[in-house]
Design a protein around this motif. Structure first.
Motif, PDB file in Angstrom:
ATOM      1  N   ASN A   1       0.798  -1.210   0.009  1.00 38.40           N
ATOM      2  CA  ASN A   1       0.128  -0.380  -0.361  1.00 38.40           C
ATOM      3  C   ASN A   1       0.966   1.654  -0.072  1.00 38.40           C
ATOM      4  OD1 ASN A   1      -2.849  -0.115  -0.019  1.00 38.40           O
ATOM      5  ND2 ASN A   1      -2.304  -1.846   1.062  1.00 38.40           N
ATOM      6  N   ILE A   2       2.057   1.474   1.160  1.00 41.94           N
ATOM      7  CA  ILE A   2       2.402   2.206   0.997  1.00 41.94           C
ATOM      8  C   ILE A   2       3.417   2.859  -0.335  1.00 41.94           C
ATOM      9  CG2 ILE A   2       5.195   1.654   2.046  1.00 41.94           C
ATOM     10  CD1 ILE A   2       4.530   3.713   4.024  1.00 41.94           C
ATOM     11  N   TYR A   3       3.306   2.042  -1.012  1.00 40.33           N
ATOM     12  CA  TYR A   3       4.282   3.128  -2.389  1.00 40.33           C
ATOM     13  C   TYR A   3       3.319   2.389  -3.280  1.00 40.33           C
ATOM     14  CZ  TYR A   3       8.383   1.004   0.527  1.00 40.33           C
ATOM     15  OH  TYR A   3       9.352   1.244   1.252  1.00 40.33           O
ATOM     16  N   HIS A   4       2.761   3.867  -4.019  1.00 41.54           N
ATOM     17  CA  HIS A   4       1.825   4.110  -4.408  1.00 41.54           C
ATOM     18  C   HIS A   4       2.008   5.091  -5.670  1.00 41.54           C
ATOM     19  CE1 HIS A   4       2.011   6.418  -1.083  1.00 41.54           C
ATOM     20  NE2 HIS A   4       2.996   7.189  -2.214  1.00 41.54           N
ATOM     21  N   PRO A   5       2.774   4.470  -7.296  1.00 42.29           N
ATOM     22  CA  PRO A   5       3.240   5.169  -7.927  1.00 42.29           C
ATOM     23  C   PRO A   5       2.057   5.665  -8.845  1.00 42.29           C
ATOM     24  CG  PRO A   5       3.409   3.005  -8.297  1.00 42.29           C
ATOM     25  CD  PRO A   5       3.481   3.308  -7.209  1.00 42.29           C
ATOM     26  N   THR A   6       0.929   5.187  -9.031  1.00 47.19           N
ATOM     27  CA  THR A   6       0.465   5.916  -9.622  1.00 47.19           C
ATOM     28  C   THR A   6      -0.460   7.528  -8.547  1.00 47.19           C
ATOM     29  OG1 THR A   6      -2.026   4.767  -8.095  1.00 47.19           O
ATOM     30  CG2 THR A   6      -1.027   3.847 -10.419  1.00 47.19           C
ATOM     31  N   LEU A   7      -0.334   7.829  -7.409  1.00 48.99           N
ATOM     32  CA  LEU A   7      -1.130   8.835  -7.186  1.00 48.99           C
ATOM     33  C   LEU A   7      -0.602   9.996  -7.943  1.00 48.99           C
ATOM     34  CD1 LEU A   7      -1.216   9.875  -4.401  1.00 48.99           C
ATOM     35  CD2 LEU A   7       0.792  11.082  -4.024  1.00 48.99           C
ATOM     36  N   ASN A   8      -1.401  11.150  -8.388  1.00 46.40           N
ATOM     37  CA  ASN A   8      -1.463  12.434  -8.958  1.00 46.40           C
ATOM     38  C   ASN A   8      -3.030  12.958  -8.682  1.00 46.40           C
ATOM     39  OD1 ASN A   8      -4.390  11.358 -10.432  1.00 46.40           O
ATOM     40  ND2 ASN A   8      -3.316   9.353 -10.710  1.00 46.40           N
ATOM     41  N   TRP A   9      -3.079  14.477  -8.861  1.00 44.45           N
ATOM     42  CA  TRP A   9      -3.583  15.529  -9.177  1.00 44.45           C
ATOM     43  C   TRP A   9      -5.101  14.966  -8.183  1.00 44.45           C
ATOM     44  CZ3 TRP A   9      -1.316  18.998  -6.679  1.00 44.45           C
ATOM     45  CH2 TRP A   9      -0.252  20.045  -6.605  1.00 44.45           C
ATOM     46  N   ASN A  10      -5.591  14.340  -9.520  1.00 44.42           N
ATOM     47  CA  ASN A  10      -7.607  13.812  -9.100  1.00 44.42           C
ATOM     48  C   ASN A  10      -6.896  12.912  -7.857  1.00 44.42           C
ATOM     49  OD1 ASN A  10      -7.601  14.196 -11.874  1.00 44.42           O
ATOM     50  ND2 ASN A  10      -7.120  12.362 -12.937  1.00 44.42           N
ATOM     51  N   ASP A  11      -6.045  12.387  -7.317  1.00 38.88           N
ATOM     52  CA  ASP A  11      -6.566  11.679  -5.916  1.00 38.88           C
ATOM     53  C   ASP A  11      -6.803  12.552  -4.714  1.00 38.88           C
ATOM     54  OD1 ASP A  11      -6.025   8.798  -6.651  1.00 38.88           O
ATOM     55  OD2 ASP A  11      -3.932   9.347  -7.273  1.00 38.88           O
ATOM     56  N   ILE A  12      -5.578  13.791  -5.184  1.00 41.25           N
ATOM     57  CA  ILE A  12      -6.144  14.704  -3.971  1.00 41.25           C
ATOM     58  C   ILE A  12      -7.215  15.739  -4.219  1.00 41.25           C
ATOM     59  CG2 ILE A  12      -4.929  17.365  -3.492  1.00 41.25           C
ATOM     60  CD1 ILE A  12      -2.105  16.203  -4.354  1.00 41.25           C
ATOM     61  N   THR A  13      -7.806  15.838  -5.344  1.00 43.14           N
ATOM     62  CA  THR A  13      -8.967  15.963  -5.674  1.00 43.14           C
ATOM     63  C   THR A  13     -10.271  15.277  -4.340  1.00 43.14           C
ATOM     64  OG1 THR A  13      -9.004  16.837  -7.304  1.00 43.14           O
ATOM     65  CG2 THR A  13     -11.002  16.571  -7.025  1.00 43.14           C
ATOM     66  N   GLU A  14      -9.592  13.867  -4.538  1.00 44.10           N
ATOM     67  CA  GLU A  14     -10.715  13.207  -3.764  1.00 44.10           C
ATOM     68  C   GLU A  14     -10.521  12.500  -2.568  1.00 44.10           C
ATOM     69  OE1 GLU A  14     -11.887   8.961  -5.296  1.00 44.10           O
ATOM     70  OE2 GLU A  14     -10.288   9.132  -6.031  1.00 44.10           O
ATOM     71  N   LEU A  15      -8.793  13.148  -2.023  1.00 46.84           N
ATOM     72  CA  LEU A  15      -8.407  12.927  -0.561  1.00 46.84           C
ATOM     73  C   LEU A  15      -9.805  14.772   0.001  1.00 46.84           C
ATOM     74  CD1 LEU A  15      -7.532  12.514   1.868  1.00 46.84           C
ATOM     75  CD2 LEU A  15      -5.152  13.989   0.952  1.00 46.84           C
ATOM     76  N   ARG A  16      -9.694  15.531  -0.527  1.00 41.86           N
ATOM     77  CA  ARG A  16     -10.152  16.213  -0.257  1.00 41.86           C
ATOM     78  C   ARG A  16     -11.981  16.451  -0.106  1.00 41.86           C
ATOM     79  NH1 ARG A  16      -8.809  21.427   1.482  1.00 41.86           N
ATOM     80  NH2 ARG A  16      -9.538  20.169   2.917  1.00 41.86           N
ATOM     81  N   ASN A  17     -12.252  15.447  -0.905  1.00 40.58           N
ATOM     82  CA  ASN A  17     -13.814  15.362  -0.635  1.00 40.58           C
ATOM     83  C   ASN A  17     -14.080  14.559   0.729  1.00 40.58           C
ATOM     84  OD1 ASN A  17     -14.912  16.655  -2.955  1.00 40.58           O
ATOM     85  ND2 ASN A  17     -14.962  15.696  -4.080  1.00 40.58           N
ATOM     86  N   HIS A  18     -12.881  14.236   1.597  1.00 41.89           N
ATOM     87  CA  HIS A  18     -12.961  13.186   2.242  1.00 41.89           C
ATOM     88  C   HIS A  18     -12.468  13.303   3.823  1.00 41.89           C
ATOM     89  CE1 HIS A  18     -13.738  10.119  -0.733  1.00 41.89           C
ATOM     90  NE2 HIS A  18     -14.103   9.194   0.471  1.00 41.89           N
ATOM     91  N   THR A  19     -12.392  14.189   3.671  1.00 45.86           N
ATOM     92  CA  THR A  19     -11.868  15.387   5.416  1.00 45.86           C
ATOM     93  C   THR A  19     -11.836  16.663   5.317  1.00 45.86           C
ATOM     94  OG1 THR A  19     -10.061  15.869   6.654  1.00 45.86           O
ATOM     95  CG2 THR A  19      -9.185  16.032   4.510  1.00 45.86           C
ATOM     96  N   SER A  20     -12.381  17.316   6.207  1.00 47.20           N
ATOM     97  CA  SER A  20     -12.851  18.836   5.969  1.00 47.20           C
ATOM     98  C   SER A  20     -10.940  19.671   7.079  1.00 47.20           C
ATOM     99  CB  SER A  20     -14.015  18.963   6.833  1.00 47.20           C
ATOM    100  OG  SER A  20     -13.934  18.523   8.281  1.00 47.20           O
ATOM    101  N   LEU A  21     -10.612  18.898   7.216  1.00 51.03           N
ATOM    102  CA  LEU A  21      -9.518  19.627   7.626  1.00 51.03           C
ATOM    103  C   LEU A  21      -8.034  20.015   6.088  1.00 51.03           C
ATOM    104  CD1 LEU A  21      -8.113  16.305   9.575  1.00 51.03           C
ATOM    105  CD2 LEU A  21      -8.905  18.681  10.585  1.00 51.03           C
ATOM    106  N   PRO A  22      -7.110  21.144   6.767  1.00 47.17           N
ATOM    107  CA  PRO A  22      -7.341  22.233   5.461  1.00 47.17           C
ATOM    108  C   PRO A  22      -5.744  20.493   5.538  1.00 47.17           C
ATOM    109  CG  PRO A  22      -7.104  22.862   7.699  1.00 47.17           C
ATOM    110  CD  PRO A  22      -7.371  21.593   8.431  1.00 47.17           C
ATOM    111  N   ILE A  23      -5.545  20.477   4.470  1.00 49.25           N
ATOM    112  CA  ILE A  23      -4.326  19.828   3.783  1.00 49.25           C
ATOM    113  C   ILE A  23      -3.104  20.316   2.936  1.00 49.25           C
ATOM    114  CG2 ILE A  23      -4.186  17.836   1.519  1.00 49.25           C
ATOM    115  CD1 ILE A  23      -6.912  17.120   1.777  1.00 49.25           C
ATOM    116  N   LEU A  24      -2.459  20.024   3.309  1.00 47.75           N
ATOM    117  CA  LEU A  24      -1.076  20.349   2.815  1.00 47.75           C
ATOM    118  C   LEU A  24      -0.278  19.325   1.737  1.00 47.75           C
ATOM    119  CD1 LEU A  24      -1.670  21.291   6.131  1.00 47.75           C
ATOM    120  CD2 LEU A  24       0.675  22.830   5.378  1.00 47.75           C
TER     121      LEU A  24
END
Ligand SMILES: Cc1cc2nc3c(=O)[nH]c(=O)nc-3n(C[C@H](O)[C@H](O)[C@H](O)COP(=O)(O)O)c2cc1C
Ligand SMILES: O=C(O)C(=O)c1ccccc1
Length: 380
Positions: free
Chosen positions: A228-251
């Motif tokens: 799980n920890i090595y995840h070379p597919t990570l891209n900006w779409n994942d970030i948008t998804e994370l944004r939808n899963h938390t109300s905390l600020p994301i850095l």
């Protein structure tokens, strides 16, 4: 606020303290003596020929502070407000995983020392202790969570939910470690902390991670973390998804290119950490301090810009703050303190950092964190 009269920092240290290494290299030497070669090498080393590691440190000396005098520096206010929270000073604990390889008390010792000296603590995903254990050990202190994405992204979202429930103030997504850098010292020592079962605290307590295991054994946990920890597919779409899963600020941690900083702003990211992971990922990349000004310029004040990699003493932190960093994260120095003396060792490192930072700011003629951006730092 601190008052210079009641706070004669240098003399206080000469009168009151037992002997303890202050200088980074002496501390590293003490840690070397305390640890086995595998763990010591894991913490000390970096990627490839360690060009970037060395550059991170040596590049600070290319920058010189040009101080002002006669500004009445009898009181200093180091408070900074970041994403709605006010912190007593602009020094943070960088996320460092697998602390039990340095000392048995691991992250609990570091988080407690951080709480005592009011350094916001950024907990790594690969900690030996869980989000909830760190929260219980340090009630009321400021904590952020560093997230390593998971190939099964439901695990990442689950961790995001847990940190929000535990009262953490922000999530730091590290983007420079989608696979591990080429670390020759670890190959030489045949040492992988994850393979040896370190850093499981957040995984073994995660309901989504545990439910996805095919069998409940130590081997299965190690294998699944590595998957799980090595995840070379990570891209900006994942970030948008994370944004939808938390109300905390994301850095986002690991930004080195001004265009990535601009993209982060476009994607609604709340802050960035300029960092090259202490030279541990891609060798040959720009020294972190050399990347800072271009990114500060690109960001133009719209989001906070934190900084790490190569900070070894208070005057390094002051240079980064003067070049526009909102706050500075301390990495290896606290790990050496942990190895040398557990919580007490970390406390001494933080105390020294804090004191040298304050003295340096005042001696440069600056009285607060709004003024520090106007401190003149030139190349030369
Ligand atoms: C032993 C070790 C483990 C680390 N683990 C993590 C981690 O889990 N997550 C992360 O984002 N950065 C991790 N880092 C990188 C630090 O957050 C930071 O970027 C780096 O230590 C800064 O460089 P410096 O220590 O030379 O100042 C680690 C660094 C070290 C030395
Ligand atoms: O070693 C590191 O730099 C790091 O980020 C890490 C990654 C996986 C496990 C432990 C630490």
């Amino acid at each position: 606020m601190s008052n210079a009269k009641n706070n004669d920092l240098l003399l206080g240290n000469i009168d009151n303290h037992t002997k303890y290494p202050i200088d980074f290299n002496e501390l590293e030497q003490e840690a070397r003596e305390a640890l086995e070669p595998g763990p010591f090498g894991y913490i000390r080393s970096s990627a490839g020929g360690e060009e970037t590691y060395n550059k991170n440190i040596s590049s600070f000396s290319k920058y010189s502070i040009v101080p002002r005098f006669l500004t009445d520096v009898s009181s200093l206010n180091t408070e900074v407000t970041i994403l709605g929270h006010t912190y007593p000073h602009p020094l943070f604990i960088a996320p460092v995983g697998v602390n039990k390889i340095a000392h048995d008390d691991g992250e609990i010792a570091v988080a407690k020392a951080a709480a005592k000296y009011n350094f916001p603590y950024i907990q790594s995903t690969v900690s030996s202790y869980s989000i909830e254990e760190i929260a219980a050990a340090t009630p009321g202190s400021s904590k952020w969570f560093q997230l390593y994405w998971s190939s099964n992204k439901e695990i990442a979202f689950s961790m995001a939910r847990r940190v929000e429930a535990a009262g953490y103030e922000a999530i730091v997504l590290t983007v420079d470690t989608v696979m591990l850098g080429w670390r020759e010292e670890d190959i030489r020592n045949q040492f992988s902390p994850l393979k040896r079962g370190y850093g499981q605290g957040n995984y073994a307590t995660d309901p989504v991670f545990m439910a996805a295991l095919t069998e409940q054994s130590q081997e299965a946990i190690v294998d699944s973390i590595l998957e799980n920890i090595y995840h070379p597919t990570l891209n900006w779409n994942d970030i948008t998804e994370l944004r939808n899963h938390t109300s905390l600020p994301i850095l986002i941690k690991g930004i080195l290119h001004p265009d990535d900083a601009k993209l982060a702003i476009e994607k609604g990211i709340d802050g960035i950490i300029v960092s090259n992971h202490g030279g541990r990922q891609l060798d040959g990349v720009i020294a972190s301090i050399d990347a800072l000004s271009g990114i500060v310029e690109a960001v133009n004040g719209s989001i906070p810009v934190l900084f790490d990699s190569g900070v070894r003493r208070g005057s390094d932190a002051v240079k980064a703050l003067a070049l526009g960093a909102t706050a500075v994260c301390i990495g290896r120095p606290f790990v050496w303190g942990l190895a040398a003396g557990g919580q007490k060792g970390v406390e001494r490192v933080l105390e020294n950092f804090l004191q040298e930072t304050k003295v340096s700011i005042s001696l440069a003629g600056v009285r607060n964190m709004e003024e520090i951006g106007n401190m003149l730092v030139i190349k030369g």
